[in-house]
Design a protein around this motif. Structure first.
Motif, PDB file in Angstrom:
ATOM      1  N   SER A 133       0.866  -1.175   0.000  1.00 53.00           N
ATOM      2  CA  SER A 133       0.000   0.000   0.000  1.00 53.00           C
ATOM      3  C   SER A 133       0.901   1.223   0.000  1.00 53.00           C
ATOM      4  CB  SER A 133      -0.900  -0.002   1.230  1.00 53.00           C
ATOM      5  OG  SER A 133      -0.143   0.194   2.397  1.00 53.00           O
ATOM      6  N   ASN A 192       8.360   0.812   5.358  1.00 56.59           N
ATOM      7  CA  ASN A 192       8.695   1.445   6.616  1.00 56.59           C
ATOM      8  C   ASN A 192       9.414   0.424   7.492  1.00 56.59           C
ATOM      9  OD1 ASN A 192       8.254   1.813   9.477  1.00 56.59           O
ATOM     10  ND2 ASN A 192       7.010   3.557   8.932  1.00 56.59           N
ATOM     11  N   ALA A 193      10.548   0.864   8.065  1.00 49.96           N
ATOM     12  CA  ALA A 193      11.372  -0.079   8.819  1.00 49.96           C
ATOM     13  C   ALA A 193      10.623  -0.682  10.003  1.00 49.96           C
ATOM     14  CB  ALA A 193      12.641   0.621   9.295  1.00 49.96           C
ATOM     15  N   SER A 194       9.900   0.153  10.780  1.00 50.11           N
ATOM     16  CA  SER A 194       9.270  -0.435  11.963  1.00 50.11           C
ATOM     17  C   SER A 194       8.048  -1.273  11.585  1.00 50.11           C
ATOM     18  CB  SER A 194       8.922   0.630  13.007  1.00 50.11           C
ATOM     19  OG  SER A 194       8.151   1.643  12.468  1.00 50.11           O
ATOM     20  N   ILE A 237      12.890  -0.935  17.636  1.00 57.72           N
ATOM     21  CA  ILE A 237      13.161  -0.012  16.524  1.00 57.72           C
ATOM     22  C   ILE A 237      12.084   1.052  16.555  1.00 57.72           C
ATOM     23  CG2 ILE A 237      11.764  -1.259  14.828  1.00 57.72           C
ATOM     24  CD1 ILE A 237      13.815  -0.447  12.728  1.00 57.72           C
ATOM     25  N   SER A 240      16.448   0.634   3.657  1.00 60.43           N
ATOM     26  CA  SER A 240      16.204   0.912   5.066  1.00 60.43           C
ATOM     27  C   SER A 240      15.495  -0.287   5.697  1.00 60.43           C
ATOM     28  CB  SER A 240      15.331   2.154   5.209  1.00 60.43           C
ATOM     29  OG  SER A 240      14.238   2.100   4.336  1.00 60.43           O
ATOM     30  N   LYS A 270       7.972  11.576  -1.120  1.00 57.81           N
ATOM     31  CA  LYS A 270       7.162  12.753  -0.811  1.00 57.81           C
ATOM     32  C   LYS A 270       7.086  13.780  -1.938  1.00 57.81           C
ATOM     33  CE  LYS A 270       7.597  12.366   4.165  1.00 57.81           C
ATOM     34  NZ  LYS A 270       8.815  11.573   4.434  1.00 57.81           N
ATOM     35  N   LEU A 276       9.199  -4.708  10.818  1.00 53.75           N
ATOM     36  CA  LEU A 276       9.477  -5.571  11.957  1.00 53.75           C
ATOM     37  C   LEU A 276       8.195  -6.120  12.550  1.00 53.75           C
ATOM     38  CD1 LEU A 276      12.511  -4.171  13.841  1.00 53.75           C
ATOM     39  CD2 LEU A 276      12.310  -5.377  11.692  1.00 53.75           C
ATOM     40  N   ILE A 277       7.133  -5.310  12.510  1.00 54.61           N
ATOM     41  CA  ILE A 277       5.834  -5.806  12.961  1.00 54.61           C
ATOM     42  C   ILE A 277       5.393  -6.942  12.034  1.00 54.61           C
ATOM     43  CG2 ILE A 277       3.416  -5.187  13.291  1.00 54.61           C
ATOM     44  CD1 ILE A 277       4.415  -2.356  14.045  1.00 54.61           C
ATOM     45  N   TYR A 321      18.074   8.445   1.388  1.00 52.03           N
ATOM     46  CA  TYR A 321      18.227   7.399   2.400  1.00 52.03           C
ATOM     47  C   TYR A 321      19.410   6.539   2.004  1.00 52.03           C
ATOM     48  CZ  TYR A 321      15.904   3.669  -0.375  1.00 52.03           C
ATOM     49  OH  TYR A 321      15.580   2.735  -1.304  1.00 52.03           O
ATOM     50  N   SER A 322      19.681   5.509   2.778  1.00 50.20           N
ATOM     51  CA  SER A 322      20.957   4.813   2.627  1.00 50.20           C
ATOM     52  C   SER A 322      21.244   4.415   1.181  1.00 50.20           C
ATOM     53  CB  SER A 322      20.986   3.592   3.542  1.00 50.20           C
ATOM     54  OG  SER A 322      19.891   2.757   3.278  1.00 50.20           O
ATOM     55  N   GLU A 366      16.000   4.755   8.069  1.00 54.14           N
ATOM     56  CA  GLU A 366      16.272   3.511   8.796  1.00 54.14           C
ATOM     57  C   GLU A 366      15.715   3.534  10.223  1.00 54.14           C
ATOM     58  OE1 GLU A 366      19.837   4.433   7.077  1.00 54.14           O
ATOM     59  OE2 GLU A 366      18.316   3.933   5.615  1.00 54.14           O
ATOM     60  N   ARG A 397      -4.747   0.839  -5.169  1.00 58.69           N
ATOM     61  CA  ARG A 397      -3.728   1.654  -4.519  1.00 58.69           C
ATOM     62  C   ARG A 397      -2.722   2.249  -5.490  1.00 58.69           C
ATOM     63  NH1 ARG A 397      -4.113  -2.299   0.002  1.00 58.69           N
ATOM     64  NH2 ARG A 397      -5.090  -1.074   1.632  1.00 58.69           N
ATOM     65  N   ALA A 451      16.853  -2.978   8.609  1.00 61.94           N
ATOM     66  CA  ALA A 451      16.073  -3.259   9.814  1.00 61.94           C
ATOM     67  C   ALA A 451      15.829  -4.755   9.949  1.00 61.94           C
ATOM     68  CB  ALA A 451      14.754  -2.498   9.776  1.00 61.94           C
ATOM     69  N   PRO A 475      13.557  13.845  -0.506  1.00 64.31           N
ATOM     70  CA  PRO A 475      12.924  12.901   0.411  1.00 64.31           C
ATOM     71  C   PRO A 475      12.213  11.755  -0.336  1.00 64.31           C
ATOM     72  CG  PRO A 475      11.851  15.057   0.508  1.00 64.31           C
ATOM     73  CD  PRO A 475      13.071  15.211  -0.320  1.00 64.31           C
ATOM     74  N   LEU A 476      12.245  10.593   0.258  1.00 68.26           N
ATOM     75  CA  LEU A 476      11.630   9.396  -0.322  1.00 68.26           C
ATOM     76  C   LEU A 476      10.114   9.576  -0.443  1.00 68.26           C
ATOM     77  CD1 LEU A 476      12.718   6.524  -1.052  1.00 68.26           C
ATOM     78  CD2 LEU A 476      12.044   5.810   1.222  1.00 68.26           C
TER      79      LEU A 476
END
Lengths: 412, 314, 420
Positions: free
Chosen positions: A38, A81-83, C241, A107, A216, A86-87, A183-184, C146, B114, A111, A213-214
């Motif tokens: 998404s 998104n990095a976080s 994180i 990124s 945006k 992880l979820i 970003y990296s 990151e 999307r 992560a 910026p990524l």
């Protein structure tokens, strides 16, 4: 690849015949696909998902896995998104999935590498392996390398070195502009260009380097005006997704005459956005394109298009990745991530257009690369635009090899 | 210099687009006291409707019909949604439009998916009109300018000359008095909401193909429009106009300025260590630019809640 | 009476503690534990939000700022712990987040709380956007794309918690949740909490009593920032994180919706909201891509028709239950239930078919809902959905008056009981 599928199919059949008949319930090898489904990069993630599902279906049909095992792809949305990733990883692990496939966003890859090595350290016996098909920050197979991570795309330095090699014989290009995502990965592209280009030809000037910026940015025309004003001969960009198509669209509207050296123009929207204006001017460095003459790949391109009309076959390396994974499972007879990881190290497979090698020192895949230019005289076009790629240069596996600084920590 | 002109031009085009959104929002806010969180969502709906219509009968009919549909939708939502929550107070109204913005985004995803829509500039206008110093000025951007300017002149005409315009003007400053004078203020509200959202829809029709038509487009603009009406002054169309252009120009030109605080300091002879490029001193204006609007907005709300041109507090 | 109630609530709290402590011994699934961890974080965050919206009447669109900054700081401190420079046990890390939340809320609250109402809402939105946009600039602190990550298995071990397994994290979250919820409840009982309510309802009158409304708002804002920071610190421990999205508008929006759906008029309302939101976003999202749509519709229905949230609806039934009059409402509810279910089924069918067809990558038009498989591209499922929607809607329209009638009867009876 077909040949390969057939080979493993026969091997499987032999194995089945030879094996004792005590067949257990056929296991499903589940692959957690963690990528953007998404948001601004949804189309990229969905494209990869279509590729992976297509490959999984084919391999299942060919019964490529031993003991009646089949692949199943389970998608997880990470919104680049990095976080969130992880979820998603936690959710995949909670569901008992132990093979993670991820591509978009270095990124995210960083992560995941970090989280997976923590998870594997804390939960011995429940390890997870990370197959990365598109994140190409060189750090992933250098200073941040991990035993559980395998990179299947040539990393930034390898690709930029190939571009630099090409530019060494192009005295007409002197002023180069770099525009990249902030970003990296984008920073790695810029750093590599600043290192490799002047080395290849000392008279090359980097006339400007921008980071935006990524996702945006909606209007790239100010950036294009800057590129224009700098008197640019060639633009080097690692942009992807909407950031690629919008940038190149703004370039066309702004009447930018420079050459483009891109990583991902062939990936969704880029070619359509530039249209005829890009012919002869826009280049891409990748491991394959649809007009590399090869009957096996032609068949895949056609049947993929028939099944997924919105997408073109693009991720050649995903095929290589799935072949390697299949071979690793066949070789070891195990789906345990640790066994798979050891089997993948140093593995060589024959892909339709040449050999691919997983370097054991850093888990970086090496393969043939192509530098190609957009042309309107092609057999296979991109997104029904009538425009596709023709090869400028074919770079053989041996010429793509760069040293690594990776100090791999292997489980004892 | 010519490049500066190019940036100014792009900034003005973007600023006018912002003004088409903020003028409607200003009217709605000053009359009803509602900050319509979903305003940019109507912009998005305008773009999607225009795309859908243009695939069937072309861009030009879409230019007319899409804003009309959006306006009607806005009026209906005012009548059956906003008016219902009105009795629960301003917080409830704010929450309603907030939820509405979320829902519209989801509905757009539900219907169109999307991915960005291939909504493109009509081929009649897809060429470079003229060129100055290597920068070409696209005909479509000139067209965007013309549409927004003529639309706004038309709107000004209505407000300044017609009876309903008088009532709107009066309702802006003295809503109770207008009500006691026997005018149906709630119908005026519905009309203003419809026109305001319709205008946002029109902005979507011409902005959707110039930029990109995707489900995140409302979010990207949503808060910027708030900044415009707050900085410009709540209830002031002139203020909204000035603030729109200002923000449009700032947002597009900042990209071009590669000057950092450290460079400025260096001109007076003090050199700082260039060791850490992540340091705030070494951020160029282009990198700092995105925070400027919000900084401006917060400072304005704290020090002068009526904004640059406003006549009364929010 | 009062004594009995107090005893009852003490028993209730003790039971809750016992149940929460027993959970990891009963459930072994990692999924349930990570779900409970998320709920715990959500509860603290939503309760802290309600100190503003529910108790002080301040609508904030930027509460994530204090949550996020608390989380970032906690991770930076965790780095120091990992580096061996700070002998702080990781379970105490949320306190660091809380202090950061408090400090930021003190600094930003000083300017934000000068006004209430819409201006306050706009200032919080502006501050939130400002912080979110700064994350691109101050990359050292926010870590760029990151984000900042850390390893929670470091520092001195407290109570034998190595912090490796999910279980340990669960216990830490539970303790912090109970502690924070208890403290926040106590605050409502203090003069400050009472004055916050007075300032919410009538600032002029509160000023007459001798309290400066602005000071009251400021103090509530700062305390709420403290608890949001604790929630951020818990998030940091749980996920190890944090990225700039944590300070963004999405997180602010979700806490607002948690609190509002749960019911801002009751102390424990946001708890219900946090549980529902987390369940929807983790469990439902695994089944349907449309979960955010359902949630949005649900939120709008609450705003339009049940402004006191779920706890408000529940609370409306308490006097009825107490008067043993539930049986009078049940028949009316039962008649309305079937049409509601039909309506819901129709709506869900239509939404799911649409989502299935609109999301690219789903080229297989076969799908299934509730175990029934069908072809989404064929006409009959859509038709069935529409029919269910129309029939259910019409029937509901007919049966709703019965519910209204039953309620007015019950209300009359309750009033009759109370009168003498």
């Amino acid at each position: 690849m077909n040949r390969h599928i057939r080979c493993t199919g026969i091997l499987t059949a032999l194995a089945l015949v030879g094996a004792p008949t005590a067949l257990t319930a056929a296991e499903t090898v589940r692959l957690a696909y963690i990528d953007p489904l998404s948001g601004g990069f949804a189309n990229v993630g969905n494209n990869g998902l279509a590729h992976l599902r297509f490959l999984a279906d084919r391999l299942n049909e060919a019964e490529a896995l031993p003991d009646g095992m089949t692949y199943e792809v389970v998608p997880f949305d990470n919104k680049v998104n990095a976080s969130e990733s992880l979820i998603a990883l936690q959710r995949a692990i909670d569901q008992g999935i132990r093979i993670v496939v991820q591509g978009n966003g270095s990124s995210v890859a960083h992560a995941l590498v970090d989280a997976i090595s923590k998870h594997n350290r804390r939960n011995p016996g429940e390890e997870v392996i990370h197959l990365n098909y598109a994140s190409i920050d060189p750090a992933l197979t250098n200073e941040s390398c991990s035993f559980w991570h395998f990179g299947f795309d040539a990393h930034v330095d390898i690709k930029v070195a190939a571009i630099a090699e090409h530019l060494a014989n192009r005295p007409d290009v002197t002023d180069v502009y770099l525009i990249n995502q902030d970003y990296s990965f984008g920073r790695a592209v810029a750093a590599a260009a600043e290192a490799f280009l002047p080395e290849a030809r000392p008279d090359i000037n980097i006339v400007g380097s921008d980071f935006h910026p990524l996702i945006k940015v909606k209007d790239f025309s100010p950036y294009v005006a800057k590129i224009q004003t700098a008197g640019t001969d060639a633009v080097v960009t690692g942009n992807w997704g909407n950031d690629m198509s919008l940038l190149i669209k703004a370039g066309r509207e702004g009447g930018l005459e420079a050459e483009w050296f891109t990583f991902y123009v062939g990936l969704l929207g880029g070619v359509s956005a530039i249209g005829e204006a890009g012919v002869g001017k826009v280049k891409q460095i990748s491991e394959w394109h649809a007009n590399v003459p090869n009957a096996e790949m032609d068949e895949i391109v056609t049947s993929f298009k028939a099944q997924y009309p919105d997408f073109d076959w693009y991720y050649y390396r995903l095929g290589t990745m799935m072949d390697m994974l299949t071979q690793a499972i066949n070789d070891t007879g195990s789906t345990d991530p640790e066994d798979i990881a050891f089997a993948l190290e140093g593995m060589r497979v024959d892909t339709p257009i040449g050999e691919a090698w997983m370097r054991p020192e850093d888990h970086q895949l090496f393969q043939t690369l192509f530098l190609a230019t957009l042309s309107n005289d092609v057999t296979h076009d991109v997104e029904n635009s009538g425009i596709g790629f023709v090869t400028d240069e074919r770079i053989e596996l041996d010429d793509t090899i760069l040293p690594t600084t990776c100090e791999m920590q292997r489980p004892s | 210099m010519d490049t500066a002109f190019f940036f100014l031009f792009n900034g003005i085009v973007y600023g006018l687009l912002l003004f088409m959104l903020s003028s409607g929002l200003t009217l709605i806010f000053s009359m009803m006291g509602v900050l319509n969180f979903a305003h940019a969502s109507f912009y998005m709906l305008g773009a999607y409707f225009a795309y859908q219509i243009s695939t069937h009968i072309g861009f030009w009919p879409a230019l007319i019909f899409a804003p009309l549909i959006v306006g009607c939708l806005g009026a209906v939502i005012e009548r059956y949604g906003l008016r219902t929550v009105h009795r629960h107070g301003h917080v409830a109204e704010l929450l309603f439009t907030f939820g509405l913005a979320l829902l519209i985004e989801e509905i757009v995803i539900l219907i169109w998916g999307r991915n960005p829509m291939p909504y493109s500039v009509p081929s009649e206008l897809d060429f470079a009109l003229f060129e100055i110093a290597g920068n070409s000025y696209s005909a479509y951007k000139i067209f965007m300018m013309l549409v927004s300017i003529s639309m706004l002149l038309f709107l000004y005409g209505i407000i300044a000359r017609t009876r309903i315009g008088m009532i709107i003007q009066a309702a802006l400053t003295h809503p109770e008095t207008v009500d006691t004078l026997g005018h149906n203020v709630s119908r005026v509200f519905m009309l203003v909401f419809g026109v305001g959202t319709g205008l946002a829809g029109l902005a979507g029709v011409i902005g959707g193909n110039a930029f990109v038509t995707e489900p995140g487009m409302a979010r990207a603009l949503g808060t910027i429009v708030f900044v415009v009406i707050i900085v410009g002054g709540l209830g002031s169309l002139t203020g909204a106009f000035v603030a729109s252009l200002l923000l449009g120009v700032i947002q597009t030109t900042a990209v071009a300025v590669d000057v950092s605080l450290a460079d400025l300091v260096a001109t007076v002879g003090i050199t700082t260590s260039a060791a850490d490029a992540n340091d705030l001193m070494h951020k160029t204006l282009s990198q700092v630019a995105p925070i400027l609007p919000y900084l401006f907005m917060v400072l304005m709300l704290i020090s002068r809640p009526r904004g640059l041109f406003g006549t009364r507090d929010a | 009476m009062n004594h009995g109630l107090r005893l009852l609530s003490v028993i209730a709290v003790l039971t809750l503690v016992a149940v929460l402590a027993a959970v990891p011994h009963v459930v072994s699934s990692g999924f349930t534990l990570s779900l409970l961890n998320q709920i715990g974080i959500g509860v603290v965050f939503a309760l802290s939000y309600n100190m503003l919206l529910g108790q002080s009447g301040l609508l904030s669109f930027g509460h994530a700022v204090y949550f996020g900054l608390g989380g970032f700081t906690a991770l930076h401190v965790l780095h120091t712990i990992t580096g061996g420079d700070l002998p702080l046990p990781v379970p105490l890390l949320p306190l660091v987040g809380g202090v950061m939340g408090l400090v930021c809320a003190l600094a930003l609250g000083w300017v934000s709380t000068r006004r209430a109402g819409t201006i306050f809402a706009m200032i919080t939105l502006g501050v939130a956007e400002l912080v979110a946009a700064s994350s691109n600039i101050i990359q050292g602190y926010f870590g760029g794309e990151e984000g900042i990550s850390g390893d929670r298995m470091s520092g001195p071990v407290l109570f034998g918690l190595t912090m490796g397994p999910q279980q340990d994290v669960y216990y830490v979250i539970v303790v912090w949740m109970l502690l924070s919820a208890g403290l926040m409840y106590l605050i409502t009982e203090t003069p400050l909490g009472r004055m916050a309510n007075a300032v919410r309802d009538n600032p002029e009158r509160a000023a007459f009593v001798g309290y400066n409304p602005r000071t009251i708002r400021f103090m509530m804002f700062a305390l709420s920032g403290f608890f949001a920071g604790i929630a951020g610190g818990l998030f940091a421990i749980n996920y190890e994180i944090i990225t700039a999205e944590a300070v963004g508008i999405n997180v602010s929006a979700s806490v607002l919706m948690m609190a509002y759906i749960g019911g801002i008029g009751y102390f424990f309302g946001p708890v219900i909201g946090a549980v529902i939101y987390t369940l929807l976003s983790t469990v439902l999202s695994a089944y349907t891509e449309a979960w955010m749509f359902y949630f949005g519709v649900f939120f709008l229905i609450v705003v339009l028709y049940a402004p006191n949230g779920i706890s408000g609806v529940l609370a409306a039934h308490t006097p009825v239950l107490r008067a043993h009059l539930m049986h009078r409402l049940m028949p009316a509810y039962a008649t309305a239930l079937l049409p509601t279910l039909v309506l819901l089924l129709g709506a869900i069918l239509l939404v799911e078919i649409n989502y299935h067809l609109s999301i690219s990558g789903n080229y297989d038009s076969e799908m299934s809902i509730l175990g029934v498989g069908f072809d989404a591209a064929s006409w009959w499922p859509t038709l069935a959905g529409l029919a269910a929607l129309v029939v259910g809607g019409a029937l509901l329209w007919r049966t709703l008056p019965y519910v209204g009638l039953a309620w007015s009867e019950v209300r009359a009876e309750l009033a009759g009981e109370a009168a003498p």
